[in-house]
Motif scaffolding. Structure first.
Motif, PDB file in Angstrom:
ATOM      1  N   LEU A  28      50.758  34.040  45.150  1.00  0.00           N
ATOM      2  CA  LEU A  28      50.703  35.452  44.767  1.00  0.00           C
ATOM      3  C   LEU A  28      49.594  35.709  43.743  1.00  0.00           C
ATOM      4  O   LEU A  28      48.812  36.659  43.888  1.00  0.00           O
ATOM      5  CB  LEU A  28      52.049  35.910  44.203  1.00  0.00           C
ATOM      6  CG  LEU A  28      53.166  36.101  45.225  1.00  0.00           C
ATOM      7  CD1 LEU A  28      54.518  36.123  44.539  1.00  0.00           C
ATOM      8  CD2 LEU A  28      52.935  37.369  46.025  1.00  0.00           C
ATOM      9  N   ALA A  29      49.507  34.867  42.733  1.00  0.00           N
ATOM     10  CA  ALA A  29      48.497  35.052  41.686  1.00  0.00           C
ATOM     11  C   ALA A  29      47.089  34.901  42.254  1.00  0.00           C
ATOM     12  O   ALA A  29      46.194  35.689  41.928  1.00  0.00           O
ATOM     13  CB  ALA A  29      48.724  34.051  40.554  1.00  0.00           C
ATOM     14  N   PHE A  30      46.888  33.904  43.096  1.00  0.00           N
ATOM     15  CA  PHE A  30      45.552  33.721  43.671  1.00  0.00           C
ATOM     16  C   PHE A  30      45.169  34.928  44.525  1.00  0.00           C
ATOM     17  O   PHE A  30      44.049  35.422  44.442  1.00  0.00           O
ATOM     18  CB  PHE A  30      45.464  32.440  44.501  1.00  0.00           C
ATOM     19  CG  PHE A  30      44.066  32.160  44.966  1.00  0.00           C
ATOM     20  CD1 PHE A  30      43.170  31.525  44.124  1.00  0.00           C
ATOM     21  CD2 PHE A  30      43.637  32.557  46.217  1.00  0.00           C
ATOM     22  CE1 PHE A  30      41.866  31.288  44.526  1.00  0.00           C
ATOM     23  CE2 PHE A  30      42.349  32.333  46.638  1.00  0.00           C
ATOM     24  CZ  PHE A  30      41.450  31.694  45.784  1.00  0.00           C
ATOM     25  N   TYR A  31      46.107  35.399  45.332  1.00  0.00           N
ATOM     26  CA  TYR A  31      45.822  36.561  46.182  1.00  0.00           C
ATOM     27  C   TYR A  31      45.472  37.784  45.336  1.00  0.00           C
ATOM     28  O   TYR A  31      44.506  38.495  45.624  1.00  0.00           O
ATOM     29  CB  TYR A  31      47.024  36.865  47.077  1.00  0.00           C
ATOM     30  CG  TYR A  31      46.824  38.103  47.914  1.00  0.00           C
ATOM     31  CD1 TYR A  31      46.048  38.068  49.055  1.00  0.00           C
ATOM     32  CD2 TYR A  31      47.408  39.313  47.538  1.00  0.00           C
ATOM     33  CE1 TYR A  31      45.858  39.217  49.814  1.00  0.00           C
ATOM     34  CE2 TYR A  31      47.225  40.454  48.288  1.00  0.00           C
ATOM     35  CZ  TYR A  31      46.442  40.402  49.427  1.00  0.00           C
ATOM     36  OH  TYR A  31      46.254  41.534  50.171  1.00  0.00           O
ATOM     37  N   ILE A  32      46.233  38.024  44.291  1.00  0.00           N
ATOM     38  CA  ILE A  32      46.025  39.213  43.459  1.00  0.00           C
ATOM     39  C   ILE A  32      44.752  39.094  42.630  1.00  0.00           C
ATOM     40  O   ILE A  32      43.967  40.038  42.524  1.00  0.00           O
ATOM     41  CB  ILE A  32      47.255  39.461  42.554  1.00  0.00           C
ATOM     42  CG1 ILE A  32      48.462  39.851  43.411  1.00  0.00           C
ATOM     43  CG2 ILE A  32      46.960  40.534  41.516  1.00  0.00           C
ATOM     44  CD1 ILE A  32      49.785  39.834  42.666  1.00  0.00           C
ATOM     45  N   LEU A  33      44.519  37.929  42.038  1.00  0.00           N
ATOM     46  CA  LEU A  33      43.390  37.761  41.117  1.00  0.00           C
ATOM     47  C   LEU A  33      42.088  37.347  41.794  1.00  0.00           C
ATOM     48  O   LEU A  33      41.027  37.408  41.175  1.00  0.00           O
ATOM     49  CB  LEU A  33      43.750  36.731  40.042  1.00  0.00           C
ATOM     50  CG  LEU A  33      44.939  37.090  39.157  1.00  0.00           C
ATOM     51  CD1 LEU A  33      45.279  35.940  38.234  1.00  0.00           C
ATOM     52  CD2 LEU A  33      44.669  38.365  38.383  1.00  0.00           C
ATOM     53  N   SER A  34      42.152  36.938  43.047  1.00  0.00           N
ATOM     54  CA  SER A  34      40.961  36.418  43.709  1.00  0.00           C
ATOM     55  C   SER A  34      39.858  37.461  43.852  1.00  0.00           C
ATOM     56  O   SER A  34      38.673  37.116  43.831  1.00  0.00           O
ATOM     57  CB  SER A  34      41.316  35.857  45.079  1.00  0.00           C
ATOM     58  OG  SER A  34      41.861  36.880  45.890  1.00  0.00           O
ATOM     59  N   ALA A  35      40.223  38.713  43.974  1.00  0.00           N
ATOM     60  CA  ALA A  35      39.210  39.770  44.109  1.00  0.00           C
ATOM     61  C   ALA A  35      38.324  39.858  42.862  1.00  0.00           C
ATOM     62  O   ALA A  35      37.181  40.297  42.947  1.00  0.00           O
ATOM     63  CB  ALA A  35      39.885  41.108  44.370  1.00  0.00           C
ATOM     64  N   LEU A  36      38.843  39.415  41.724  1.00  0.00           N
ATOM     65  CA  LEU A  36      38.050  39.433  40.495  1.00  0.00           C
ATOM     66  C   LEU A  36      36.991  38.331  40.470  1.00  0.00           C
ATOM     67  O   LEU A  36      35.965  38.470  39.802  1.00  0.00           O
ATOM     68  CB  LEU A  36      38.968  39.274  39.275  1.00  0.00           C
ATOM     69  CG  LEU A  36      40.043  40.339  39.089  1.00  0.00           C
ATOM     70  CD1 LEU A  36      40.965  39.942  37.941  1.00  0.00           C
ATOM     71  CD2 LEU A  36      39.415  41.691  38.846  1.00  0.00           C
ATOM     72  N   PHE A  37      37.252  37.223  41.182  1.00  0.00           N
ATOM     73  CA  PHE A  37      36.381  36.058  41.083  1.00  0.00           C
ATOM     74  C   PHE A  37      35.611  35.733  42.356  1.00  0.00           C
ATOM     75  O   PHE A  37      34.581  35.081  42.299  1.00  0.00           O
ATOM     76  CB  PHE A  37      37.213  34.835  40.673  1.00  0.00           C
ATOM     77  CG  PHE A  37      37.960  35.035  39.393  1.00  0.00           C
ATOM     78  CD1 PHE A  37      37.287  35.075  38.181  1.00  0.00           C
ATOM     79  CD2 PHE A  37      39.328  35.200  39.382  1.00  0.00           C
ATOM     80  CE1 PHE A  37      37.967  35.273  36.991  1.00  0.00           C
ATOM     81  CE2 PHE A  37      40.021  35.392  38.202  1.00  0.00           C
ATOM     82  CZ  PHE A  37      39.344  35.426  37.001  1.00  0.00           C
ATOM     83  N   PHE A  38      36.124  36.140  43.506  1.00  0.00           N
ATOM     84  CA  PHE A  38      35.479  35.807  44.776  1.00  0.00           C
ATOM     85  C   PHE A  38      35.187  37.067  45.563  1.00  0.00           C
ATOM     86  O   PHE A  38      35.980  38.002  45.573  1.00  0.00           O
ATOM     87  CB  PHE A  38      36.389  34.899  45.631  1.00  0.00           C
ATOM     88  CG  PHE A  38      36.758  33.614  44.971  1.00  0.00           C
ATOM     89  CD1 PHE A  38      35.845  32.589  44.843  1.00  0.00           C
ATOM     90  CD2 PHE A  38      38.044  33.424  44.479  1.00  0.00           C
ATOM     91  CE1 PHE A  38      36.188  31.398  44.232  1.00  0.00           C
ATOM     92  CE2 PHE A  38      38.402  32.239  43.879  1.00  0.00           C
ATOM     93  CZ  PHE A  38      37.468  31.221  43.743  1.00  0.00           C
ATOM     94  N   ASP A  39      34.070  36.999  46.270  1.00  0.00           N
ATOM     95  CA  ASP A  39      33.734  38.098  47.160  1.00  0.00           C
ATOM     96  C   ASP A  39      33.805  37.622  48.608  1.00  0.00           C
ATOM     97  O   ASP A  39      33.398  38.318  49.512  1.00  0.00           O
ATOM     98  CB  ASP A  39      32.332  38.631  46.830  1.00  0.00           C
ATOM     99  CG  ASP A  39      32.054  39.974  47.471  1.00  0.00           C
ATOM    100  OD1 ASP A  39      33.024  40.718  47.699  1.00  0.00           O
ATOM    101  OD2 ASP A  39      30.876  40.253  47.753  1.00  0.00           O
TER     102      ASP A  39
END
Length: 183
Positions: A28-39
């Protein structure tokens, strides 16, 4: 702590509880926060689904057995029919399971699915079909565990009732036999 107050029950299996929650939270955290770090959608998809798959495996094969005493799997027979298989501890052992462990198991199972549904709704609202695919895969893994363990719990209760009925019937029969053999 008040000496009169009864001590609260601790987790009997803290490591298992940790990993039961860890992979759910990590996905859940990776899915939610990934937009901040990966394009890159591919990285987000692969890592999120990998974490969800690890969660699925840990819940199905480890924490389900240890925290609630249940195990399930699905087989396909020669006719192509799906057959659910269930294992559970004996009723006495199930009754002795740690309540806090059990509570954490069931609540985190349902809460994770609810959070994936909410994230799916956000993906729909934002018209992000690709991210909806990630959510659909993760949600399907969560729901598979919910369905499997719910069916397993119902089967365990049914087996317990059958066991109790058979025990009472055999006890009653032996009592009747001994009563008539005396006469």
């Amino acid at each position: 702590m008040d000496p009169v107050q009864a001590p609260t029950e601790n987790y009997a299996n803290p490591r298992t509880c940790f990993f039961h929650v860890f992979f759910k939270g990590a996905a859940l955290a990776f899915y939610i926060l990934s937009a901040l770090f990966f394009d890159n959608f591919v990285i987000i998809f692969v890592v999120t689904v990998l974490l969800a798959a690890l969660d699925f495996w840990v819940v199905k094969n480890v924490s389900g057995r240890i925290l609630v005493g249940l195990r399930w799997w699905n087989e396909i027979n020669d006719l192509g029919e799906s057959i659910w298989k269930f294992e559970s501890l004996d009723p006495e052992s199930l009754a002795r399971m740690n309540k806090k462990d059990s509570w954490l198991f069931w609540w985190s199972l349902y809460l994770t699915a609810a959070l994936w549904i909410i994230l799916g709704i956000f993906s729909l609202i934002r018209f992000q079909a690709d991210y909806l695919l990630v959510v659909a895969v993760c949600l399907s893994l969560s729901i598979a565990n919910i369905v499997g363990f719910t069916k397993c719990r119902k089967d365990a209760k049914k087996q317990f009732q059958q066991f109790a009925t058979q025990t009472l019937t055999s006890q009653f029969t032996s009592t009747l036999q001994s009563a008539f053999s005396v006469v």
